[in-house]
Design an enzyme around this catalytic site. Structure first.
Site, PDB file in Angstrom:
ATOM      1  N   GLU A  49       0.840  -1.192   0.000  1.00 54.39           N
ATOM      2  CA  GLU A  49       0.000   0.000   0.000  1.00 54.39           C
ATOM      3  C   GLU A  49       0.882   1.252   0.000  1.00 54.39           C
ATOM      4  O   GLU A  49       1.862   1.332   0.747  1.00 54.39           O
ATOM      5  CB  GLU A  49      -0.891  -0.039   1.238  1.00 54.39           C
ATOM      6  CG  GLU A  49      -1.853   1.118   1.399  1.00 54.39           C
ATOM      7  CD  GLU A  49      -2.766   0.941   2.606  1.00 54.39           C
ATOM      8  OE1 GLU A  49      -3.679   1.766   2.779  1.00 54.39           O
ATOM      9  OE2 GLU A  49      -2.566  -0.030   3.382  1.00 54.39           O
ATOM     10  N   LYS A  78      -9.220   2.827  -2.583  1.00 57.23           N
ATOM     11  CA  LYS A  78      -9.578   2.110  -1.355  1.00 57.23           C
ATOM     12  C   LYS A  78     -10.964   2.527  -0.872  1.00 57.23           C
ATOM     13  O   LYS A  78     -11.239   3.717  -0.679  1.00 57.23           O
ATOM     14  CB  LYS A  78      -8.518   2.394  -0.287  1.00 57.23           C
ATOM     15  CG  LYS A  78      -8.636   1.556   0.973  1.00 57.23           C
ATOM     16  CD  LYS A  78      -7.450   1.830   1.898  1.00 57.23           C
ATOM     17  CE  LYS A  78      -7.443   0.904   3.106  1.00 57.23           C
ATOM     18  NZ  LYS A  78      -6.257   1.149   3.966  1.00 57.23           N
ATOM     19  N   CYS A  83      -5.497  -3.400   1.651  1.00 55.10           N
ATOM     20  CA  CYS A  83      -5.362  -3.553   3.101  1.00 55.10           C
ATOM     21  C   CYS A  83      -6.690  -3.809   3.824  1.00 55.10           C
ATOM     22  O   CYS A  83      -7.240  -4.901   3.735  1.00 55.10           O
ATOM     23  CB  CYS A  83      -4.652  -2.324   3.661  1.00 55.10           C
ATOM     24  SG  CYS A  83      -3.978  -2.579   5.336  1.00 55.10           S
TER      25      CYS A  83
END
Length: 262
Positions: A42, A111, A145
């Site tokens: 990330e 994200k 994540c």
């Protein structure tokens, strides 16, 4: 498909735009070891603990994208890399972009599940799920994540036909159980491979857990990095084994979604 996972050693002092050098070295080594795809952590181009990510944010077709495109083309390897994306208006997104081995942009994902007050302060969540791309006949999906910790997000990919889920991550201690247990469970319950690439060590206030892995749909882990230090893993996502596992474990076919809405 041979997949390389880059686990980077966090920089405790100077996070910033130094990730291209690390990425190019990893792409060179991964290609030499036979990998077709490289997955990096990330925000791999900038580091995670940025005082103000907006200062380093770029559009999806910005200078960093051009640089990664050149690297992918030079070494003939697809690259998934994380970066702060300058979106519409003043929005900044925590994003991952997938470049093909010919240097073409294949997919860009923002994200959707932001973790903690730091991310909530600096980033705008994405609104598109699932995001996918095709490479060598394999359907790849993108999450970042915290996203993988939501079974709904992974199941959305499974229902859309994702074979290998790429998850650049910045998992922190003491949440090692996410990498050790939850990621493997996601691979089994949704019958896909999960390629989980983390950073390791301390960066700013964050202490990253390492433990990058490739988790298989049969519950095995073909590759696992240690909990500290940088490393490059290369492992095989075996599509024949994936098909066989799906035949043995028909979770998707046996779902009863008419009951779940209640």
């Amino acid at each position: 498909m041979q997949i390389a996972l880059l686990q980077t050693q966090a920089d405790p002092v100077t996070p910033g735009p130094a990730g291209l050098t690390s990425l190019e070295g990893a792409a060179r080594e991964a290609a030499a070891r036979g990998a077709r795809l490289l997955v990096t952590p990330e925000l791999s181009l900038t580091g995670y603990a940025l005082e103000d990510p907006a200062l380093l944010a770029e559009p999806a077709d910005g200078p960093s994208a051009a640089a990664v495109s050149r690297i992918a083309r030079q070494y003939g390897i697809a690259v998934a890399y994380g970066y702060p994306e300058r979106g519409e208006g003043c929005a900044v997104h925590n994003s991952v972009q997938l470049m093909g081995p010919d240097g073409a942009a294949l997919a860009n994902y923002r994200k959707t599940h932001l973790y903690g007050p730091y991310e909530a302060k600096h980033y705008t969540p994405g609104e598109q799920l699932p995001v996918q791309a095709e490479l060598d006949g394999v359907r790849l999906g993108l999450l970042i994540c915290y996203d993988v910790e939501f079974p709904e997000a992974v199941r959305a990919h499974a229902l859309a036909g994702t074979d290998v889920l790429l998850v650049p991550t910045a998992l922190m201690r003491p949440y090692d159980t996410v990498a050790e247990t939850l990621v493997v469970a996601r691979a089994v319950e949704s019958q896909l491979y999960v390629a989980y690439a983390n950073r390791a060590g301390r960066e700013g206030e964050f202490d990253f857990a390492g433990l990058s892995c490739l988790a298989a749909p049969d519950g095995t882990v073909p590759a696992r990095a240690p909990g500290s230090g940088g490393t490059l893993l290369v492992a095989d996502a075996d599509l024949a084994a994936l098909r066989a596992s799906r035949d043995r474990n028909p979770y998707l076919a046996d779902r009863r979604p008419e009951l779940y809405a209640r």
